[in-house]
Design a protein around this motif. Structure first.
Motif, PDB file in Angstrom:
ATOM      1  N   THR A 226       0.827  -1.210   0.000  1.00  0.00           N
ATOM      2  CA  THR A 226       0.000   0.000   0.000  1.00  0.00           C
ATOM      3  C   THR A 226       0.857   1.255   0.000  1.00  0.00           C
ATOM      4  O   THR A 226       0.615   2.192  -0.768  1.00  0.00           O
ATOM      5  N   SER A 229       2.512   1.718  -3.368  1.00  0.00           N
ATOM      6  CA  SER A 229       1.568   2.132  -4.405  1.00  0.00           C
ATOM      7  C   SER A 229       1.114   3.575  -4.228  1.00  0.00           C
ATOM      8  O   SER A 229       1.059   4.345  -5.197  1.00  0.00           O
ATOM      9  N   MET A 230       0.815   3.965  -2.989  1.00  0.00           N
ATOM     10  CA  MET A 230       0.270   5.298  -2.726  1.00  0.00           C
ATOM     11  C   MET A 230       1.343   6.383  -2.760  1.00  0.00           C
ATOM     12  O   MET A 230       1.040   7.549  -3.028  1.00  0.00           O
ATOM     13  N   HIS A 231       2.595   6.020  -2.505  1.00  0.00           N
ATOM     14  CA  HIS A 231       3.671   7.011  -2.427  1.00  0.00           C
ATOM     15  C   HIS A 231       4.878   6.539  -3.238  1.00  0.00           C
ATOM     16  O   HIS A 231       6.014   6.556  -2.769  1.00  0.00           O
ATOM     17  N   LYS A 249      -1.337   0.400 -10.294  1.00  0.00           N
ATOM     18  CA  LYS A 249      -1.758  -0.151  -9.001  1.00  0.00           C
ATOM     19  C   LYS A 249      -1.784  -1.674  -8.984  1.00  0.00           C
ATOM     20  O   LYS A 249      -1.914  -2.286  -7.914  1.00  0.00           O
TER      21      LYS A 249
END
Length: 329
Positions: A226, A229-231, A249
């Motif tokens: 996570t 993927s997010m950062h 993603k």
């Protein structure tokens, strides 16, 4: 090399460079479904090992204890490029963890990306250990050793309990026995492991199709995925391979030095590992894109982004087409 992938760099119609590469793709049963090149030659993870090295820091709860942000946690398995947003978060991470920069054993360096490096030199700045591309990992190692009541001195040595724990995790994820691992010293001074390409692919398969561990481990792996993927810009930098792959993603990935990349496709439950034996990293995006096409990967935007990372056709400084890159599977 027999059955190798050949990557030709052409100037006009004439071959200028030839690179040999290998690739291995495994499915959720750890069965090889696509391979080219030497499958027995040991390949070092290099920085592709960082997400596996991060499992222990993530497992002991340093995020909660020190109120670390997701961006700061991403830096614990990053090959950061010294952009200003990297520098700001690294300073914050070091402060929150109450670590002195002198405790890091990675050597002092300038920021890796050209603009922050030039700015640093222009204003009379010095090389710093914090600017080293692996500094976030080293901060996490020191914090983990301290939380486990191990000495923080010599945290980088193979005989240190921290590195022994990491060795166990690497062997487990790669589906190997510890004595089968080849160990040497990585560029930043910590142990790095080599193994056949299939086992590199299997180790990344564990992130998307787990077969080992308990619910706590699965939560840790979920957190790492996570954060990545997010950062993704903290794992490397915009315009670089790891970040470009993580912008999709459905992909979990980390590139390493000397032409190595490991990745996993989440929906397809596939583990992939790549190695270019000349050590070049510039043409890795074209190789990965070609293999994804061979696998009929559905996100064509990702494939196009990969081709654009190292433009093909190749243009010279006068913006005139000078050559092409041909990947022959």
């Amino acid at each position: 090399m027999e059955d190798s992938i050949f990557i030709h760099e052409l100037r006009g119609k004439t071959i200028e460079n030839i690179h040999h590469a290998s690739v291995c793709v495994v499915d959720e049963m750890k069965k090889v479904i696509f391979s080219k090149g030497n499958m027995t030659l040991p390949v070092f993870y290099r920085s592709s090992m960082k997400p596996i090295q991060a499992i222990l820091p993530f497992s002991i709860g340093i995020e909660q204890k020190y109120s670390l942000t997701p961006e700061e946690m991403a830096l614990t398995f990053a090959s950061q490029r010294g952009e200003y947003y990297h520098q700001e978060r690294l300073e914050s991470l070091m402060g929150k963890l109450e670590i002195n920069e002198g405790q890091l054993i990675c050597p002092p360096a300038y920021p890796a990306n050209e603009k922050p490096k030039e700015d640093c030199i222009r204003r009379g700045g010095q090389k710093r250990r914090l600017f080293h591309t692996c500094s976030g990992k080293h901060l996490a190692f020191i914090a983990t050793a301290r939380e486990k009541n191990w000495s923080t001195v010599g945290y980088h040595l193979l005989e240190h309990p921290l590195q022994q724990e990491i060795k166990k995790v690497v062997a487990q994820f790669a589906d190997m026995n510890e004595h089968q691992l080849i160990v040497e010293v990585d560029g930043c001074g910590v142990p790095v492991y080599a193994m056949p390409l299939k086992n590199l692919a299997i180790s990344y398969l564990e992130f998307v199709s787990p077969t080992i561990g308990n619910n706590q481990l699965q939560q840790v792996l979920g957190s790492i995925k996570t954060v990545a993927s997010m950062h993704c810009e903290y794992v490397s930098s915009f315009g670089y391979l790891s970040t470009t792959l993580l912008e999709d993603k459905n992909i979990f990935a980390k590139a390493g030095a000397e032409g190595v990349v490991c990745l996993a496709l989440k929906a397809e439950k596939l583990g992939l590992a790549f190695k270019i034996f000349s050590g070049t990293e510039l043409i890795l995006p074209s190789l990965i894109a070609k293999v994804l096409e061979e696998l009929d990967y559905q996100n064509k935007e990702t494939i196009e982004k990969l081709y654009q990372l190292h433009k093909n056709p190749v243009y010279n400084s006068k913006n005139t087409q000078a050559g092409t890159i041909q990947v022959k599977l």
